[in-house]
Design a protein around this motif. Structure first.
Motif, mmCIF file in Angstrom:
data_model
loop_
_atom_site.group_PDB
_atom_site.id
_atom_site.type_symbol
_atom_site.label_atom_id
_atom_site.label_comp_id
_atom_site.label_asym_id
_atom_site.label_seq_id
_atom_site.Cartn_x
_atom_site.Cartn_y
_atom_site.Cartn_z
ATOM 1 N N GLY A 256 0.798 -1.217 0.000
ATOM 2 C CA GLY A 256 0.000 0.000 0.000
ATOM 3 C C GLY A 256 0.829 1.265 0.000
ATOM 4 N N THR A 257 2.151 1.128 0.045
ATOM 5 C CA THR A 257 3.053 2.280 0.070
ATOM 6 C C THR A 257 3.503 2.616 -1.355
ATOM 7 N N THR A 258 3.544 3.902 -1.668
ATOM 8 C CA THR A 258 4.019 4.318 -2.988
ATOM 9 C C THR A 258 5.529 4.110 -3.081
ATOM 10 N N LEU A 259 5.975 3.542 -4.207
ATOM 11 C CA LEU A 259 7.393 3.245 -4.404
ATOM 12 C C LEU A 259 8.111 4.344 -5.157
ATOM 13 N N ASP A 260 7.336 5.292 -5.700
ATOM 14 C CA ASP A 260 7.909 6.412 -6.454
ATOM 15 C C ASP A 260 6.891 7.539 -6.435
ATOM 16 N N PRO A 295 0.109 16.040 -6.146
ATOM 17 C CA PRO A 295 1.332 15.229 -6.137
ATOM 18 C C PRO A 295 1.306 14.197 -5.001
ATOM 19 N N VAL A 296 1.764 12.994 -5.316
ATOM 20 C CA VAL A 296 1.875 11.937 -4.318
ATOM 21 C C VAL A 296 3.324 11.442 -4.350
ATOM 22 N N SER A 297 4.049 11.705 -3.315
ATOM 23 C CA SER A 297 5.473 11.386 -3.294
ATOM 24 C C SER A 297 5.716 9.939 -2.844
ATOM 25 N N LYS A 298 6.936 9.519 -2.984
ATOM 26 C CA LYS A 298 7.352 8.189 -2.534
ATOM 27 C C LYS A 298 7.169 8.052 -1.025
ATOM 28 N N GLY A 299 6.669 6.889 -0.601
ATOM 29 C CA GLY A 299 6.520 6.628 0.832
ATOM 30 C C GLY A 299 5.142 6.931 1.402
ATOM 31 N N VAL A 300 4.214 7.392 0.566
ATOM 32 C CA VAL A 300 2.849 7.667 1.041
ATOM 33 C C VAL A 300 2.084 6.350 1.151
ATOM 34 N N SER A 301 1.305 6.221 2.211
ATOM 35 C CA SER A 301 0.534 5.004 2.450
ATOM 36 C C SER A 301 -0.900 5.167 1.965
ATOM 37 N N LEU A 302 -1.355 4.207 1.175
ATOM 38 C CA LEU A 302 -2.734 4.193 0.697
ATOM 39 C C LEU A 302 -3.529 3.105 1.412
ATOM 40 N N GLY A 303 -4.823 3.335 1.493
ATOM 41 C CA GLY A 303 -5.706 2.313 2.015
ATOM 42 C C GLY A 303 -5.820 2.285 3.512
ATOM 43 N N SER A 304 -5.205 3.213 4.209
ATOM 44 C CA SER A 304 -5.275 3.226 5.677
ATOM 45 C C SER A 304 -6.240 4.278 6.156
#
Length: 304
Positions: A256-260, A295-304
């Motif tokens: 769920g974490t953005t990798l980029d 903008p959504v940067s690296k390391g943002v958590s989705l689904g929480s």
């Protein structure tokens, strides 16, 4: 032949039109009642009701049929040769199944006995099936358990969505029914091996669990397009995912974490890059357009 047609969604309309083009007499149409739709929640007739009214064919929209003596008696009084049922939405009691002289036929959007039940098109994609199809079934009192008169299959592509498969099976089902009525096939009893059930879909079916593999999530997105839609959340805001692609990428990130900064999301296995998505009240858009405004940067958590 003198027919009663029972159907509700877009999937049923090509069958309805094909029967009329073949010269059959449809004496009565049954469909689900108009439902609230759109922002104004105005009552909207079903696609089948609209098609029937354009043709001047009488339409009945009972809320229920079981334990409805008046409706069952009226159905019997139509003195039909055959009932044709295509995604109608109500279960017919035995009295109605027996009323037409040749019973009732159903076009089911799967290769029975696989995916009996409410969502066969979506279920085939969700499960990663290599093929799907349609079956012409002599209806009985069970849930899609009747004898099969004919089947036709299609191979599923790696980009197949519920929408694209729906359109292909619409045409296939109409053609197969017409062929069956022209040259009746011998009914074949369904095997008890390989039986699976397609559950009724809800909005919650679309919630993405990023701990699953990217391949499974990709099938979820494709299998639930356009409805109910696969979705995740970012800071409590629901994001509906329209299209994505699997990225074969090893990682140690939390699912769920953005990798980029291009919306590539870590999954339980591999990753998934989101290609189109939709915010509440907005149209579906390309991920690149979304990211320009949000903008959504690296390391943002989705689904929480």
């Amino acid at each position: 032949m003198r027919l009663i047609f029972m159907g509700t969604p877009d999937f049923a309309v090509p069958v309805f039109e094909a029967l009329l083009a073949e010269g059959h007499e449809i004496v009565q149409v049954y469909t689900q009642p108009p439902r609230p739709a759109g922002r104004g929640k105005a009552l909207r007739p079903s696609p089948v009701q609209n098609a029937a009214e354009r043709r001047g064919i009488p339409v009945r929209t009972p809320l229920r049929i079981r334990n409805n003596e008046e409706e069952q008696a009226f159905f019997e009084s139509l003195d039909a040769d055959l009932g044709i049922v295509v995604a109608y939405g109500l279960i017919l009691p035995q009295r109605m199944l027996d009323a037409p002289s040749r019973g009732c036929l159903n076009i089911h959007a799967s290769l029975l006995p696989r995916w009996r039940g409410a969502s066969p098109i979506q279920s085939a994609i969700l499960a990663g099936d290599a093929r799907s199809g349609v079956a012409i079934m002599q209806m009985d009192a069970g849930l899609d358990t009747g004898d099969v008169l004919a089947e036709a299959s299609v191979d599923l592509t790696e980009t197949e969505t519920a929408s694209s498969l729906h359109d292909r099976l619409c045409a296939l089902g109409a053609d197969l029914l017409i062929k069956t009525l022209r040259h009746p096939f011998k009914p074949v009893q369904q095997s008890e091996q390989g039986v699976t059930y397609a559950e009724r879909l809800t909005r919650e079916t679309g919630r993405i669990d990023w701990s699953k593999s990217a391949e499974i999530i990709d099938r979820q997105i494709r299998g639930l397009t356009p409805w109910p839609g696969a979705f995740t959340t970012q800071d409590g805001i629901v994001l509906k995912i329209g299209k994505a692609r699997v990225v074969a990428q090893a990682h140690t990130a939390t699912p769920g974490t953005t990798l980029d900064d291009a919306l590539t999301i870590a999954c339980g296995n591999n990753a998934l890059q989101i290609l189109t998505l939709q915010r509440p009240g907005k149209a579906m858009m390309a991920a690149s357009d979304f990211l320009r405004g949000t903008p959504v940067s690296k390391g943002v958590s989705l689904g929480s």
